[in-house]
Scaffold this motif. Sequence first.
Motif, short mmCIF file in Angstrom:
data_model
loop_
_atom_site.label_atom_id
_atom_site.label_comp_id
_atom_site.label_asym_id
_atom_site.label_seq_id
_atom_site.Cartn_x
_atom_site.Cartn_y
_atom_site.Cartn_z
N UNK A 59 -1.48 4.71 -15.09
CA UNK A 59 -1.85 3.58 -15.90
C UNK A 59 -0.44 2.99 -16.62
N UNK A 60 0.62 3.82 -16.18
CA UNK A 60 1.90 3.52 -16.60
C UNK A 60 2.71 2.47 -15.77
N UNK A 61 2.30 2.76 -14.34
CA UNK A 61 2.98 1.81 -13.46
C UNK A 61 2.14 0.48 -13.54
N UNK A 62 0.86 0.54 -13.66
CA UNK A 62 0.06 -0.77 -13.70
C UNK A 62 0.52 -1.52 -15.08
N UNK A 63 0.74 -0.81 -16.07
CA UNK A 63 1.02 -1.46 -17.50
C UNK A 63 2.42 -2.14 -17.32
N UNK A 64 3.33 -1.42 -16.94
CA UNK A 64 4.94 -2.04 -16.60
C UNK A 64 4.55 -3.05 -15.67
N UNK A 65 4.06 -2.89 -14.65
CA UNK A 65 4.14 -3.97 -13.44
C UNK A 65 3.55 -5.37 -14.16
N UNK A 66 2.35 -5.34 -14.86
CA UNK A 66 1.52 -6.50 -15.51
C UNK A 66 2.36 -6.91 -16.65
N UNK A 115 4.71 5.16 -5.37
CA UNK A 115 5.12 4.99 -7.04
C UNK A 115 4.28 5.86 -7.93
N UNK A 116 2.76 5.93 -7.49
CA UNK A 116 2.05 6.73 -8.25
C UNK A 116 2.44 8.33 -8.32
N UNK A 117 3.19 8.76 -7.15
CA UNK A 117 3.33 9.99 -7.12
C UNK A 117 4.56 10.29 -7.90
N UNK A 118 5.30 9.34 -8.62
CA UNK A 118 6.42 9.31 -9.47
C UNK A 118 6.14 9.20 -10.95
N UNK A 119 4.83 8.40 -11.08
CA UNK A 119 4.67 7.99 -12.56
C UNK A 119 3.05 7.79 -12.82
N UNK A 120 2.59 7.87 -13.83
CA UNK A 120 1.00 7.76 -14.07
C UNK A 120 0.49 6.46 -13.47
N UNK A 123 0.91 -1.22 0.18
CA UNK A 123 -0.10 0.07 0.07
C UNK A 123 0.92 1.37 -0.11
N UNK A 124 1.84 1.39 0.81
CA UNK A 124 2.80 2.51 0.98
C UNK A 124 3.55 2.62 -0.28
N UNK A 125 3.93 1.49 -0.78
CA UNK A 125 5.07 1.40 -1.81
C UNK A 125 4.03 2.06 -3.15
N UNK A 130 -6.86 5.04 -5.08
CA UNK A 130 -5.72 5.22 -4.12
C UNK A 130 -5.05 6.66 -4.43
N UNK A 131 -4.72 7.14 -5.58
CA UNK A 131 -4.35 8.50 -5.91
C UNK A 131 -5.09 9.74 -5.22
N UNK A 132 -6.08 9.44 -4.81
CA UNK A 132 -7.18 10.32 -4.52
C UNK A 132 -7.46 10.54 -3.06
N UNK A 133 -7.29 9.18 -2.41
CA UNK A 133 -7.62 9.05 -0.95
C UNK A 133 -6.27 8.45 -0.25
N UNK A 134 -6.47 8.50 1.16
CA UNK A 134 -5.34 8.02 1.98
C UNK A 134 -5.40 6.49 1.92
N UNK A 135 -4.11 5.78 1.87
CA UNK A 135 -4.06 4.39 1.81
C UNK A 135 -4.95 3.75 2.88
N UNK A 136 -5.02 4.12 4.02
CA UNK A 136 -5.93 3.52 5.10
C UNK A 136 -7.38 3.39 4.69
N UNK A 137 -8.01 4.41 4.04
CA UNK A 137 -9.15 4.65 3.60
C UNK A 137 -9.48 3.60 2.41
N UNK A 138 -8.40 3.85 1.49
CA UNK A 138 -8.29 2.57 0.33
C UNK A 138 -8.45 1.23 0.69
N UNK A 139 -7.63 0.88 1.85
CA UNK A 139 -7.61 -0.41 2.52
C UNK A 139 -9.07 -0.92 2.85
N UNK A 140 -9.80 -0.04 3.74
CA UNK A 140 -10.94 -0.19 4.01
C UNK A 140 -12.02 -0.66 2.81
#
Length: 299
Positions: free
Chosen positions: A39-46, A32-37, A26-28, A90-100
């Motif tokens: 969709x770019x992050x997900x595309x490269x990851x998968x 990461x999405x603060x450094x790259x888009x 979650x924190x990672x 997750x880009x719009x809300x806190x990681x804790x709220x995203x987790x819930x």
Amino acid sequence: MNPAPPRTLAATAGLVATTAVWGSTFVLIKDVVGRMRVVDFLAVRFVVAAAVMLVLFARPVWRLEGRQLGRALLLGLIYGSGQLLQTWGLKLIAPSVSGFATGMYVVFTPLLAWLLLRERIAGVVWLAVAMATGGLALLSLHGVSVDLGVWLTLASAALYALHIVGLGRWSREADAIGMSAMQVAAIAVVCVLATVPQGPALPPDRATWAAVLYMALVAGAGAMLMQTWAQAHLPPARAAIVMTTEPVFAAGFAVALGVDALSWRMLAGGALVLGAMYLVELAPRRSQALEAEGLHHDV
């Protein structure tokens, strides 16, 4: 036929290990999405995860029947769409709220299993769902407004629940490796299409590359392989409840890394989630063992 208890226990342990890995991301991801888009992050990851899996597991993929291949691709499309919605949220809300909000698949899963499969849900499972939801709220929420990020994440939770239900219905142990590889390939296609028209941009530095590779190989390929195998042995609602341990691990990592301080909410929330897992995993087996012992004494 119900799966043998040792195999069921191994599947539960595998899912717990998978959620521990997810909890570490979650924190990672937020960084990461603060450094790259997104969709770019997900595309490269998968794409990385799919390339590795298709090379390593070409033979199991080739052996898949046409029906199982189509099912794997459909499940991958569902999961990939959920990943996009969750990460945008997750880009719009806190990681804790995203987790819930993400963890609300624990509520959606038995509902979908009942609606789509007409699967009977035992009372103890609904009690476990309520306990897990309460635990998630204690772990994650400190007051929240329902904005676009929350709605996107709730939509992703519904898609994850649909994926859990479909995987529970279609996954077979013999096909687990091939199905997991094709699911990851379908996720990669969804994420690459989301980068059109520019196409995916690569991570900007070594630290981002390291995070993306961890999430591609461990939290992506490895986790999908384990989930697909485990759900060949577990009903969807039970699997969803076991997977709500993810925010417990997320909170544990946050405390261990000094990002957050241990609180009564973490302890109480974690206890509720673990209690829910006990209800659906250990209590039924204990009851069966006691019944068997009673029959033995009666004889």
